[in-house]
Design a protein around this motif. Sequence first.
Motif: not given
Length: 497
Positions: A137-147
């Motif tokens: 939905p809405h084209g978001v894949w990585a909603h929560i990232c820890g870089i």
Amino acid sequence: MGTIAAFDEIMGGLDAAAPRPELADLQRWLDHTPDTELRRRQQSAEATFRQLGITFAVYGESDAAERIIPFDIVPRVFLHDEWARLSEGLVQRVEAINAFLDDIYGERKILRDGILPPDLIFGNPQFRPEIAGMRPPHGVWAHICGIDLVRTGPDDFFVLEDNARTPSGVSYMLENREAMLRLCPELFRQFRVAAVDSYPDRLLATMKSVAPHGVGEPTCVVLTPGHYNSAYYEHSFLADSMGVELVEAADLVVDDDIVWMRTIAGRVKVDVIYRRVDDDFLDPLVFRPDSMLGVPGLIAAYAAGNVAILNAPGNGIADDKAIYSYMPDIVRYYSGAEPKLKNVDTWRCREPESLAYVLDHLSELVVKLVDGSGGYGMLVGPTATRAQIEHFRAALIAEPHRYIAQPTLALSTVPTLVESGVAPRHVDFRPFVLTGRNGVEVTPGGLTRVALREGSLVVNSSQGGGTKDSFVLMPPEPDNWVQTQTQMSQIQMQGDR
């Protein structure tokens, strides 16, 4: 090996005689707080963590069930301008990760344009062909990232790895801050520190923002593998902080491509799932058929657009360390600009020339499995024994495609309370980046991990590391604001009397 020469984040240069001006107050606090008082506060924090059940497990160790991550009372501080530059780079990188995932599970333009070798994608176990053609939905894949970031100098920050599957550690960020506010309130009077306690609200807002189209008041849940998972405390903590249900596979059922939650009042439709279950176990009808941790039919409901899953299935390909080595090219391809955050130089052992170099310099390099995590499957050449080096040499020759190698960086140090007193220890940093329908947001803080053993560069909790609070300083306010706050404080003090 002794502690390698490294940038001291309080003192600045290697031979500096005085602390950086902005951090002089922190150095004075260290100088004037007795060792016994620092230890009392640190022990108080760790006792609270133990009472709250803030523990982690090390798989394969029978005595690890109640282990806490050691907490260090000396905070790490990011200046406002440092944080502003980091945030810009994090937003750019996470936007590129989302574009990359959307592309490789869709049109695959990056492969057609020759930026990446196709076998790096299609031959990668983290690539999920079952997801190809689906779009979250809405084209978001990585909603929560820890870089994960490391620092080597005043303006030198490098990305060590990207975590776009189920990054953990945010509960430690929040609990560390709670402990510091309680035990060291004087530091928050000396420094204007950005708050992090709104993270659960921001996470919930992110979840709601990516609910399937047409859903007005979405029902959100956190899906956990169960209390035996090493990060179960965090799953429970986040669900409780957001005011949503913590569920296991048995609590959910899929009927006619709709996900339902079983409750004592009957079924409730679920619209958004923050899953802390790996792809392999997410849906036994699509991935591992023997999984007892997943929900049969979940991917069908996801494909039908009836549920949002955070992070999206298939994200593991963005975590892969071989893909990481191409991230500068990926960022340029999707953003049209130079990366604002640099990668660590990386040799891909799948390439014959790189393999030959790595084999000739094993004692100088860090070698990692492309799909490794937690500090496992890694060789730190300068601290390794001859037997360990030869073991890795054999593994590299047998399966070179499974490894990458990097130079041994002089990770920056922060004063840390250890047995001998306050001494420098190497640190890394994991900021948390949220992406929803309305864009990308960087939490003003993060998880600083510290290598408590002298000279060690391995910060992972499973390998003996600890954590620190991370202060992000806000810009100084105008003089009239300071005067107003002082007057208000004085009036309040008079009223309290």
